[in-house]
Design a protein around this motif. Structure first.
Motif, mmCIF file in Angstrom:
data_model
loop_
_atom_site.group_PDB
_atom_site.id
_atom_site.type_symbol
_atom_site.label_atom_id
_atom_site.label_comp_id
_atom_site.label_asym_id
_atom_site.label_seq_id
_atom_site.Cartn_x
_atom_site.Cartn_y
_atom_site.Cartn_z
ATOM 1 N N MET A 1 0.826 -1.205 0.000
ATOM 2 C CA MET A 1 0.000 0.000 0.000
ATOM 3 C C MET A 1 0.864 1.259 0.000
ATOM 4 S SD MET A 1 -3.145 -0.945 2.590
ATOM 5 C CE MET A 1 -3.833 0.712 2.420
ATOM 6 N N SER B 1 2.319 1.619 -3.431
ATOM 7 C CA SER B 1 1.280 2.060 -4.360
ATOM 8 C C SER B 1 0.985 3.551 -4.187
ATOM 9 C CB SER B 1 0.007 1.247 -4.141
ATOM 10 O OG SER B 1 -1.068 1.738 -4.907
ATOM 11 N N LEU B 2 0.948 4.026 -2.955
ATOM 12 C CA LEU B 2 0.713 5.448 -2.715
ATOM 13 C C LEU B 2 1.831 6.285 -3.317
ATOM 14 C CD1 LEU B 2 -0.991 7.646 -1.384
ATOM 15 C CD2 LEU B 2 0.326 7.278 0.720
ATOM 16 N N SER C 1 1.530 6.400 -7.120
ATOM 17 C CA SER C 1 0.420 7.204 -7.638
ATOM 18 C C SER C 1 0.837 8.641 -7.938
ATOM 19 C CB SER C 1 -0.737 7.198 -6.633
ATOM 20 O OG SER C 1 -0.413 7.933 -5.469
ATOM 21 N N TYR D 1 -3.698 12.394 -10.934
ATOM 22 C CA TYR D 1 -5.034 12.676 -10.417
ATOM 23 C C TYR D 1 -5.742 13.737 -11.263
ATOM 24 C CZ TYR D 1 -3.606 10.015 -6.314
ATOM 25 O OH TYR D 1 -3.171 9.011 -5.472
ATOM 26 N N SER E 1 -2.190 3.165 -10.039
ATOM 27 C CA SER E 1 -2.081 3.298 -8.594
ATOM 28 C C SER E 1 -2.938 4.444 -8.085
ATOM 29 C CB SER E 1 -0.617 3.512 -8.196
ATOM 30 O OG SER E 1 0.181 2.402 -8.571
ATOM 31 N N TRP F 1 -6.165 4.189 -5.366
ATOM 32 C CA TRP F 1 -6.346 4.963 -4.142
ATOM 33 C C TRP F 1 -7.653 5.740 -4.155
ATOM 34 C CZ3 TRP F 1 -4.274 4.919 0.540
ATOM 35 C CH2 TRP F 1 -3.115 4.166 0.716
ATOM 36 N N LEU G 1 -10.217 3.214 -3.174
ATOM 37 C CA LEU G 1 -10.164 2.958 -1.736
ATOM 38 C C LEU G 1 -10.885 4.056 -0.963
ATOM 39 C CD1 LEU G 1 -9.077 1.392 0.726
ATOM 40 C CD2 LEU G 1 -6.996 2.767 0.558
#
Length: 311
Positions: A48, A51-52, A55, A73, A278, A282, A285
């Motif tokens: 995790m 992955s963060l 991203s 994003y 990624s 998130w 999530l």
């Protein structure tokens, strides 16, 4: 004899092993917990964290990650129309599949509750699809059933659903509805915990079966309904295998089965945009967490717990 027994008792007391200190007991507990802690750290928390980090990078699986900040994003929300189509497809699927699945599970559980003979057989038979439905082989069979010239085409003459943009999503949703066995078993366990005296008193008062269902079954079963609702909603947001099999991994026709996780897979492992994938993970999530929080918040007005004595 008393004078000889007393010292012996004292001797036995003195030789008894003292109680282990709290630190030693905690150390033993951590030894037994260490496999789980190690697995959670290595297989969950560390991926995790990676992955963060990814991203916020441009990473193609072959070259070193390149830091790009919030570009993934902003591109996701402002420059990618397929992303928003995947969001719309997933939300539509959740709204269709989850209520139908839970409704069918509750109806079957009510039918099995008062069954005198064969309850174990039918419970196992209805539960079996929940074990098989997530497999790729069953999803491929489902695609063949709803394809051109398949069973549905022969029975209804509507053509293959998986090749029609307006029907492909419904075919995937029906596969999820077919897997109602797990929530059905949970509903059945909850129904068996409702006191029979409540129904007997309602019958004496002249309440119909529908009134008994609304006034007794639903309130008493509301914690179980809430549990199944949260569980199935989370699973619905993460659906992947049926969409991949039905659409051959493309999300077609016309992106009608382009689920969020399928598009995430396409961006990460087909297009090799792992940083973008990624970021999508998130966002998913956070959305699942927000939806779950809303469900918990609204549950205060409709979930009844017998120990509280009120809603």
């Amino acid at each position: 004899m008393t004078t000889t027994d007393l010292p012996a008792g004292r001797a036995r007391t003195r030789t008894a092993s003292p109680k282990r200190p709290k630190r030693q007991r905690e150390g033993a507990a951590w030894v037994f917990l260490s496999p789980w802690v190690l697995g959670a750290a290595v297989l969950t928390l560390l991926p995790m964290a990676v992955s963060l980090y990814l991203s916020f990078t441009d990473y193609d699986l072959f070259n070193a990650p390149h830091w790009v900040g919030l570009r993934n994003y902003t591109q996701m929300f402002t420059e990618d129309p397929r992303y928003w189509r995947s969001v719309g497809t997933t939300l539509t699927y959740v709204v269709i599949a989850v209520p139908l699945q839970l409704g069918l599970a509750l109806v079957v559980a009510l039918a099995l509750k008062n069954m005198k003979r064969g309850k174990g057989f039918y419970r196992s038979a209805f539960y079996a699809p929940s074990l098989l439905g997530a497999s790729m082989s069953v999803a491929l069979v489902w695609r063949a059933i709803f394809n051109d010239g398949g069973t549905v085409d022969h029975l209804l003459g509507t053509g293959g659903w998986v090749n029609r943009p307006g029907w492909a999503l419904l075919a995937v949703a029906l596969l999820t509805v077919w897997q109602f066995g797990a929530p059905m078993v949970i509903f059945l366990a909850g129904l068996q915990q409702i006191p029979g005296e409540l129904y007997e008193a309602a019958q004496v008062d002249g309440a119909s079966r529908w009134r008994q269902f609304l006034s007794i079954t639903v309130p008493m079963l509301s914690p179980v309904i809430f549990f199944n609702l949260v569980l199935q909603t989370i699973q619905a947001f993460q659906v992947f295998t049926p969409a991949f099999a039905v659409s051959a991994g493309k999300g077609g026709p016309a992106d009608s089965t382009l689920f969020y996780t399928l598009y995430l897979y396409d961006r990460g492992f087909v297009a090799s945009h792992m940083g973008y994938a990624s970021a999508m993970a998130w966002v998913l999530l956070l959305v699942i967490g927000a939806v779950t929080a809303v469900l918990f918040r609204t549950s205060r007005s409709w979930v009844f717990y017998a120990s509280e004595g009120d809603r």
